[in-house]
Write an enzyme that holds these catalytic residues in place. Structure first.
Site, PDB file in Angstrom:
ATOM      1  N   LYS A  96       0.842  -1.199   0.000  1.00  0.00           N
ATOM      2  CA  LYS A  96       0.000   0.000   0.000  1.00  0.00           C
ATOM      3  C   LYS A  96       0.877   1.250   0.000  1.00  0.00           C
ATOM      4  O   LYS A  96       1.894   1.295   0.707  1.00  0.00           O
ATOM      5  CB  LYS A  96      -0.878  -0.032   1.258  1.00  0.00           C
ATOM      6  CG  LYS A  96      -1.894   1.098   1.353  1.00  0.00           C
ATOM      7  CD  LYS A  96      -2.742   0.919   2.613  1.00  0.00           C
ATOM      8  CE  LYS A  96      -3.869   1.925   2.712  1.00  0.00           C
ATOM      9  NZ  LYS A  96      -4.744   1.685   3.868  1.00  0.00           N
ATOM     10  N   SER A 130      -9.620   1.683   2.755  1.00  0.00           N
ATOM     11  CA  SER A 130      -8.773   2.491   1.921  1.00  0.00           C
ATOM     12  C   SER A 130      -7.720   1.703   1.139  1.00  0.00           C
ATOM     13  O   SER A 130      -7.197   2.207   0.150  1.00  0.00           O
ATOM     14  CB  SER A 130      -8.062   3.551   2.784  1.00  0.00           C
ATOM     15  OG  SER A 130      -7.187   2.941   3.708  1.00  0.00           O
ATOM     16  N   SER A 188      -9.882  -0.575   6.783  1.00  0.00           N
ATOM     17  CA  SER A 188      -9.242  -0.436   5.466  1.00  0.00           C
ATOM     18  C   SER A 188      -8.575  -1.667   4.890  1.00  0.00           C
ATOM     19  O   SER A 188      -8.222  -1.682   3.719  1.00  0.00           O
ATOM     20  CB  SER A 188      -8.227   0.700   5.500  1.00  0.00           C
ATOM     21  OG  SER A 188      -8.922   1.916   5.422  1.00  0.00           O
TER      22      SER A 188
HETATM   23  N1  GLN Z   1     -13.273   4.152   6.262  1.00  0.00           N
HETATM   24  C1  GLN Z   1     -12.602   4.456   7.470  1.00  0.00           C
HETATM   25  C2  GLN Z   1     -12.169   5.900   7.498  1.00  0.00           C
HETATM   26  O1  GLN Z   1     -12.432   6.567   6.564  1.00  0.00           O
HETATM   27  C3  GLN Z   1     -11.428   3.541   7.669  1.00  0.00           C
HETATM   28  C4  GLN Z   1     -10.143   4.001   7.078  1.00  0.00           C
HETATM   29  C5  GLN Z   1      -8.980   3.131   7.406  1.00  0.00           C
HETATM   30  O2  GLN Z   1      -9.121   2.066   7.999  1.00  0.00           O
HETATM   31  N2  GLN Z   1      -7.803   3.613   7.069  1.00  0.00           N
HETATM   32  O3  GLN Z   1     -11.575   6.360   8.429  1.00  0.00           O
END
Ligand code: GLN
Length: 475
Positions: free
Chosen positions: A77, A152, A176
């Protein structure tokens, strides 16, 4: 001729051992596939590095002594640093930023002989659940290119599902790893807070962030987790932890099902916000576990309904502090125009996207004097209650089964104008991060061709139980 990119880590390892193909063959097969792809799973491909690593791996393989990850190509990532490679966090502000060192997880993979193909797309600074907040465009879902891959860790999810990487590393602050794994039909593990070092991960919300594996099956997930977990002197939150196999069996296992997750129903009997077909897939998986001898117990997480409000205070607060370092001077984009304040305002104004700005604004507000107690402190108190709910539940059950996402992958653009609608999709994943627990997304079925994951949550440092049961459920 066999498509090498379809192999799991274990299968590829066998092939390398038997000299059916080389790591260079394997790496070239992936690179070719990536170059032909239109999924936007990668933000950069590190072709030269990958081939060099593959050649080195082949040398090692010739000696007959090599680890299971040696010579196997992966994606990282783009919020995790690989020395000498760009690390953008999918943000304009870091568009040309080159990582000065390896993240500990990357160092560990390199030591194991891994081949890094490139950097996976993500929501900007990992803020989002669909992948659409990337400054470089959304990743498309390999099962339906009009839909999101989930975020994400959108790039890692799509890359593994589309055989553009054998496996990947993602990060999970509130879902994410699990969300894109569910949307793309792969296995993703969010480890216990502290199980894996975050040194070299661009921080989102430091009391929640964890790095974890995304793979084609449970066994591969376990292999990667074992390779990356453990204490790191460079991350004070990491703990001394050694993975040990568990022989736990579905037979006699106590599985908790949170009643609140299926409680609020419309007049029609349908659970509010939860797609009825997703509910059916999750309930069928629970039934399957029961048929295999598990005991299903209803549990209560009474404070679950406050998880979203709590998370979306704590996360912006921590994010606003973490992102203060991107000021146009220390890292990346710098708009040298006017006085110092102008540099800050213009660099951040131009370099950061709307969701990132939203979180910085909310976080700064919630942390400001006069509001701190009402928002941040209150949210921390609620967080304790959520933690206690899980602690109580785990007195009665071994694992918890529930959905990952209330809906299958959404259409690209479907919810981009509505941040709240996006936040609501995190309802089943964020409590796990607030409580610091491990959880895995396991492919459990499909709705109209779109994969749906089952979430398996364990108590702290019980990744071994989760993986063992997930592997039994998988077969
Ligand atoms: N969707 C969640 C957020 O926007 C999780 C993001 C993540 O786990 N990095 O914070």
């Amino acid at each position: 001729m066999q498509d090498l990119t379809e192999l799991t880590i274990k299968q590829a390892h066998e092939g390398l051992k038997n000299k059916d193909f080389t790591s260079v063959d394997l790496t070239k097969a992936y690179l070719e596939k990536i170059k032909k792809s239109d999924l936007n799973a990668y933000l950069s491909i590190t072709e030269d590095l990958a081939l060099e690593e593959a050649r080195k791996a082949d040398e090692k393989i010739k000696t007959g002594e090599f680890s299971i990850l040696c010579g196997i190509p992966c994606a990282i990532k783009d919020a995790i640093m690989v020395e000498g490679q760009k690390c953008t966090a999918a943000s304009k502000i870091l568009e040309n930023y080159v990582a000065p060192y390896d993240a500990t997880v990357v160092k560990k993979l390199k030591e194991a002989g891994a081949v890094i193909l490139g950097k996976g797309n993500t929501d900007e600074f990992t803020m989002g659940g669909s992948g659409e907040n990337s400054a470089f465009g959304a990743t498309k879902n390999p099962h339906d290119k009009t839909r999101v891959a989930g975020g994400s860790s959108s790039g890692p999810g799509a890359a593994v599902a589309a055989n553009e990487a054998c496996y990947a590393l993602g990060s999970d602050t509130g879902g994410s790893i699990r969300m894109p794994s569910s949307n793309c039909g792969i296995v993703g593990l969010k480890p216990t807070y502290g199980a894996v070092s975050r040194y070299g991960l661009i921080a989102h919300a430091s009391s929640l962030d964890q790095i974890g594996p995304m793979a084609k099956n449970v066994e591969d997930c376990k292999i990667i987790f074992e390779a990356i977990c453990g204490k790191d002197s460079k991350d004070a939150t990491s703990v001394d932890y050694k993975f040990e196999e568990s022989d736990i069996n579905l037979k006699g296992l106590k599985i908790g099902v949170p009643k609140e997750y299926f409680a609020l129903r419309h007049g029609s009997g349908q659970v509010k916000g939860l797609d009825p077909e997703v509910e059916k897939i999750v309930k069928d998986a629970i039934k399957k576990a029961k048929e295999a001898g598990a005991e299903i117990k209803e549990i209560s997480l009474p404070n679950a309904e406050f998880a979203l409000a709590c998370y979306y205070i704590i996360v912006p607060c921590e994010a606003s502090a973490n992102l203060a370092r991107f000021d146009g001077i220390r890292y990346g984009l710098s708009e040298q125009d006017g006085n110092l304040l102008d540099v800050y305002l213009k660099s951040r104004g131009k370099g950061l996207g709307p969701e990132v700005k939203r979180r910085i604004l909310i976080g700064t507000y919630a942390l400001s004097s006069g509001y701190y107690d009402a928002y941040y402190k209150k949210a921390q108190e609620v967080r304790q209650l959520i933690k206690q709910d899980f602690a109580k539940a785990f007195e009665k059950v071994d694992l918890i089964f529930c959905p990952v996402s209330p809906v299958p992958a959404i259409k690209i653009g479907e919810k981009t104008d509505d941040p709240l609608a996006n936040y609501l999709m995190d309802i089943y994943t964020i409590s796990v991060n607030l409580a610091g627990l491990p959880a895995l997304s396991l492919p459990a079925g499909k709705v109209g061709g779109l994969p749906v994951g089952l979430q398996i949550i364990g108590n702290h440092f019980q990744e071994n139980k989760i993986l063992s049961i997930a592997s039994q459920m998988e077969s």
